[in-house]
Enzyme design. Structure first.
Site, PDB file in Angstrom:
ATOM      1  CE1 TYR A   2     -14.949   3.603  -2.688  1.00  0.00           C
ATOM      2  CE2 TYR A   2     -12.787   3.803  -4.132  1.00  0.00           C
ATOM      3  CZ  TYR A   2     -13.435   3.702  -2.668  1.00  0.00           C
ATOM      4  OH  TYR A   2     -12.760   3.798  -1.847  1.00  0.00           O
ATOM      5  CB  SER A  24     -11.182   7.670  -3.297  1.00  0.00           C
ATOM      6  OG  SER A  24     -10.086   8.062  -2.702  1.00  0.00           O
ATOM      7  NE  ARG A  56      -5.578  10.052   3.478  1.00  0.00           N
ATOM      8  CZ  ARG A  56      -4.501  10.132   3.176  1.00  0.00           C
ATOM      9  NH1 ARG A  56      -4.006  11.556   3.543  1.00  0.00           N
ATOM     10  NH2 ARG A  56      -3.708   9.359   3.117  1.00  0.00           N
ATOM     11  CE  LYS A  58      -5.964   1.974  -0.502  1.00  0.00           C
ATOM     12  NZ  LYS A  58      -6.666   2.130   0.898  1.00  0.00           N
ATOM     13  CD  GLU A  95       5.708  -3.805   3.787  1.00  0.00           C
ATOM     14  OE1 GLU A  95       4.932  -4.476   4.111  1.00  0.00           O
ATOM     15  OE2 GLU A  95       6.147  -2.861   4.189  1.00  0.00           O
ATOM     16  NE  ARG A 111      -3.559   7.348   5.939  1.00  0.00           N
ATOM     17  CZ  ARG A 111      -4.296   7.838   7.058  1.00  0.00           C
ATOM     18  NH1 ARG A 111      -3.864   7.914   8.166  1.00  0.00           N
ATOM     19  NH2 ARG A 111      -5.550   8.238   6.798  1.00  0.00           N
ATOM     20  CE  LYS A 116      -3.520   2.269   2.640  1.00  0.00           C
ATOM     21  NZ  LYS A 116      -4.669   2.137   3.697  1.00  0.00           N
TER      22      LYS A 116
END
Ligand code: PBG
Length: 331
Positions: A319, A280, A212, A254, A239, A223, A202
């Site tokens: 989505y 998004s 958000r 992602k 990872e 982050r 990610k």
């Protein structure tokens, strides 16, 4: 007119593009509704669904409208739903996330009692929606995100979500060791059948902006101490390897489109299903361009989903899951 030289024409790839039927027959990549996961948001304390302005067509659901939306998703053959909770109250440790009556856990129970096992319910296993500082973990005194203290909280959230009946938990926080820690917490509490989807690779992406808004995020800053640097491809394999070794049932990359190289290399290196999350910002960019008449919305939806699958993702979190199911039915 001189004819083209004969040797250029011994192979004519255009033959296989000459009719829609031939194109359909030789198509290498197909999108199927059962491989789609629809992210959904449920917000505490509202009595009607609320639009997310930066994501036209996406809403924050009430508990009631969520139940209906998941029923529709199950009926249209979509594989799964990824559920995010938006609480009314937040604190430093994200207490609402592990409260059995917290919005996410209550909504999981609602949905399961409505649709049972007819669709896969994946719940977001993270703290960022529940913390008043918006980070995905709890903070140490110096303000940094405390990895190991966060793992304890993830285990508490995981137990609450598994207890509420989620089929799969989507560990999206990018803490080291989260999959192994949550796996053993679940196993020791009798939830060994609850599956884990690891947001294994990610990235700290600019593509999360609209999300958000959707979760009313309190984050100030970024982050980058826990999500990956967009510059790093090989690190994704590290990872993913760690998450698979710790018991991840599904691994996810992602965002999707800007990271198709990562999707491809992960798919070539693991033996568990690979998912990609078309996030998004990817959604909003296309919706905004389509609203201006600059791109063909349906064609973009289909082309991007096909490209994500072609790169090697077996599952797509998007989505547009519901729109895709409709488009696929019309094909
Ligand atoms: C964090 C989380 C994020 C998304 C899913 N889980 C946001 C972030 O990392 O800031 C983003 C999804 C999207 O943009 O659609 N737990």
């Amino acid at each position: 007119m001189t004819n083209p030289p004969r040797d250029l024409l011994t192979s004519r790839p255009r033959r296989l593009r000459s009719t829609a039927a031939i194109r359909r027959m030789v198509s290498e990549t197909r999108v199927h509704p059962s491989e789609l996961i629809a992210p959904m948001f449920v917000r505490e304390g509202i009595d009607a669904p609320r639009d997310v302005a930066s994501m036209p067509g996406v809403v924050q659901h009430t508990r009631d409208s969520l139940r209906k939306a998941v029923t529709t998703a199950a009926e249209s053959g979509i594989g799964g739903v990824m559920l995010f909770g938006v609480p009314a109250e937040r604190d430093a440790i994200g207490s609402a996330g592990s409260d059995p009556d917290g919005i996410l856990n209550a909504a999981i129970r609602d949905v399961i009692s409505e649709v049972g096992d007819s669709i896969v319910l994946i719940s977001d296993l993270c703290l960022d929606e529940f913390t008043d500082h918006g980070h995905c973990g709890v903070l140490a005194e110096d303000g940094s995100v405390d990895n190991d203290a966060t793992l304890q909280r993830y285990a508490e959230l995981a137990r609450a979500q598994a207890e509420a009946g989620a089929h799969m938990l989507g560990a999206s926080g990018m803490m080291d060791g989260q999959i192994g820690f949550v796996r053993s917490a679940l196993d020791s509490d009798g939830f060994s059948d609850t599956a884990l989807l690891a947001y294994a690779a990610k990235y700290a992406s600019a593509c999360y902006g609209p999300f958000r808004e959707a979760v009313d995020s309190q984050l100030k800053g970024d982050r980058r101490t826990y999500q990956q640097d967009p510059a790093n491809g090989r690190e994704a394999l590290r990872e993913v390897e760690l998450d698979v070794a710790q018991g991840a049932d599904v691994v996810m990359v992602k965002p999707a489109l800007p990271y198709l190289d990562v999707v491809a290399s992960v798919a070539a290196n693991v033996n568990v299903p690979v998912a990609a999350y078309q996030v998004s910002g990817e959604y909003s960019m296309v919706e905004a361009a389509a609203a201006n008449g600059w791109v063909d919305r349906d064609a973009m939806i289909m082309e991007t989903a096909t490209a994500i699958k072609r790169a090697g993702a077996q599952l797509i979190c998007t989505y547009w899951a519901q729109d895709l199911a409709t488009l696929l039915r019309q094909q």
